[in-house]
Motif scaffolding. Structure first.
Motif, short mmCIF file in Angstrom:
data_model
loop_
_atom_site.label_atom_id
_atom_site.label_comp_id
_atom_site.label_asym_id
_atom_site.label_seq_id
_atom_site.Cartn_x
_atom_site.Cartn_y
_atom_site.Cartn_z
N ILE A 1 0.84 -1.21 0.00
CA ILE A 1 0.00 0.00 0.00
C ILE A 1 0.87 1.26 0.00
N LEU A 2 1.88 1.28 0.89
CA LEU A 2 2.76 2.45 0.95
C LEU A 2 3.59 2.60 -0.32
N GLY A 3 4.07 1.47 -0.86
CA GLY A 3 4.89 1.52 -2.07
C GLY A 3 4.12 2.04 -3.26
N ILE A 4 2.87 1.56 -3.44
CA ILE A 4 2.05 2.04 -4.55
C ILE A 4 1.76 3.53 -4.38
N VAL B 1 -1.69 0.37 -12.44
CA VAL B 1 -1.55 -0.55 -11.30
C VAL B 1 -0.37 -1.48 -11.54
N PRO B 2 0.62 -1.50 -10.65
CA PRO B 2 1.84 -2.29 -10.86
C PRO B 2 1.64 -3.75 -10.43
N TRP B 3 0.96 -4.52 -11.25
CA TRP B 3 0.66 -5.90 -10.87
C TRP B 3 1.94 -6.71 -10.66
N LEU B 4 2.94 -6.49 -11.49
CA LEU B 4 4.21 -7.20 -11.33
C LEU B 4 4.85 -6.87 -9.99
N ALA B 5 4.82 -5.60 -9.62
CA ALA B 5 5.40 -5.19 -8.34
C ALA B 5 4.62 -5.79 -7.17
N ILE B 6 3.30 -5.85 -7.29
CA ILE B 6 2.48 -6.44 -6.22
C ILE B 6 2.79 -7.92 -6.07
#
Length: 411
Positions: free
Chosen positions: A353-356, A372-377
């Protein structure tokens, strides 16, 4: 088996609730590492999407003839200095280059600090004025929101008409339809015939504060020596792209009067080549991001392991009681292991949450296109789980190996 697993989860949650301060500190340690990973990957994803989107809008069947190659543009001290692409060069190219299924666009930037006036209103001196021909919009992938494009007759007859970027509706024409209105640039009046679709800004280069005017009219207004022109060629059928490029190189070499053994003193770039090079550059940035994040997460895992070891030491008597009541080694180790994994996942969720949020704010400040950074999630979920597994393995094994008699004597 399932009831034992559920019981271990309940015990782990009770232990977490009983040690709120320690749990919060541990969760924050994990969250910091995950925040670094997700934040950097989110920002890089927005950067890559924005840059590739800008070039992809030109289409993979477009190439440009320009003063320098993309790879040498930043190495001019070491490379030979190519002559500018003059108007005579582009005029000869337009006349000679007649390859089938192609459209040629010629354009140059007259100024990047023009002041545009409408009635009693005027903009700050930061508008870009570009002289173009009728193929500019199609070759650069620029759409029209209202009005129409330049026609061949507008360009040939030097009509005083113009196309405006979308940002002019935020200042000069805030509550007015600009189509049909007359603006003034350097005292020269232009009738607005079209409003361009928004293209945003990249690296503070605002693509929406732009005025497009006919090429010859721009040449009469901006007469500085050594103006560099640009040529963009679009091929309607991609199967003719290679042939069109070869023909364009031969044509321009003849225009520059180069003999067969001389190197090109100009550059030719395809839009998809630029996209591939940008992808290569961002891949190195991704690697750097992972290295930074792994170092941070490694520190987090050590901190989590130490905290869990302290927890094992403080709960030595509890371990002894459970073993005296018949708990097996795998039951004890499973309890501490599940507790560590739960703490790791809590930290992972907060970190995501904080990173996004941080990545989105950084992308917004830089005017990059957020997605939305799905890869990062996914990477954060896997990383937080693996961190918890690695960190919890040794404390769980140590807890399981405690001697029940010695544990019951522990104070």
């Amino acid at each position: 088996m399932f009831s034992l697993f559920r019981e271990n989860i309940r015990i782990a949650l009770d232990s977490i609730k009983g040690q709120v301060l320690r749990t919060v500190l541990t969760v924050l340690i994990i969250a910091i590492g995950i925040t670094a990973l997700v934040g950097i990957l989110t920002f890089l994803g927005a950067l890559e999407k924005t840059i590739t989107g800008d070039f992809a809008s030109m289409g993979s069947n477009t190439f440009n003839i320009q003063r320098y190659e993309f790879t040498t543009r930043n190495n001019r001290e070491r490379e030979k200095i190519n002559p500018v692409i003059s108007y005579r060069n582009v005029k000869e190219f337009s006349d000679r280059f007649q390859y089938p299924y192609t459209k040629t666009s010629v354009f140059f930037t007259g100024t990047s600090n023009a002041e545009v006036k409408f009635e009693s209103e005027k903009t700050d001196p930061e508008a870009q004025v570009v002289g173009v021909n009728e193929n500019y919009l199609e070759n650069t992938g620029t759409g029209i929101e209202k009005g129409r494009n330049f026609t061949f007759f507008d360009i040939e007859n030097n009509n005083h008409v113009c196309l405006l970027g979308s940002d002019f509706t935020k200042n000069l024409f805030k509550n007015t339809n600009p189509i049909g209105k007359t603006i003034s640039i350097r005292g020269v009046k232009f009738k607005v015939i079209g409003l361009l679709e928004s293209k945003g800004a990249t690296f503070r280069n605002n693509q929406d504060l732009k005025v497009l005017i006919p090429l010859q009219v721009a040449r009469s207004m901006y007469t500085l020596p050594n103006i560099n022109y640009n040529i963009s060629v679009k091929v309607d059928d991609k199967q003719f792209l290679e042939g069109a490029q070869d023909e364009a190189i031969i044509t321009f070499r003849n225009i520059r009067r180069l003999n067969p053994i001389e190197e090109n003193n100009f550059g030719l770039e395809r839009s998809d080549d630029l996209i591939n090079r940008i992808a290569n550059i961002t891949s190195y940035l991704y690697i750097a991001a992972w290295i930074i994040s792994i170092i941070t997460i490694f520190g987090s895992s050590i901190a989590l392991m130490n905290i869990m070891l302290v927890s094992v030491t403080e709960r030595t008597r509890e371990i002894g009681v459970r073993k005296a009541l018949g708990a097996k080694r795998n039951t004890i180790s499973g309890q501490f292991f599940i507790e560590t994994v739960l703490i790791g996942q809590f930290g992972g969720v907060i970190g995501i949450i904080l990173g996004i949020a941080i990545g989105a704010i950084a992308a917004s400040i830089s005017n990059f296109e957020f997605s939305v950074p799905w890869l990062a999630i996914f990477a954060a979920v896997v990383t937080s789980f693996l961190t918890a597994v690695v960190s919890g393995l040794y404390p769980a094994v140590k807890a399981a190996r405690q001697d029940p008699i010695e544990s019951l004597r522990y104070e």
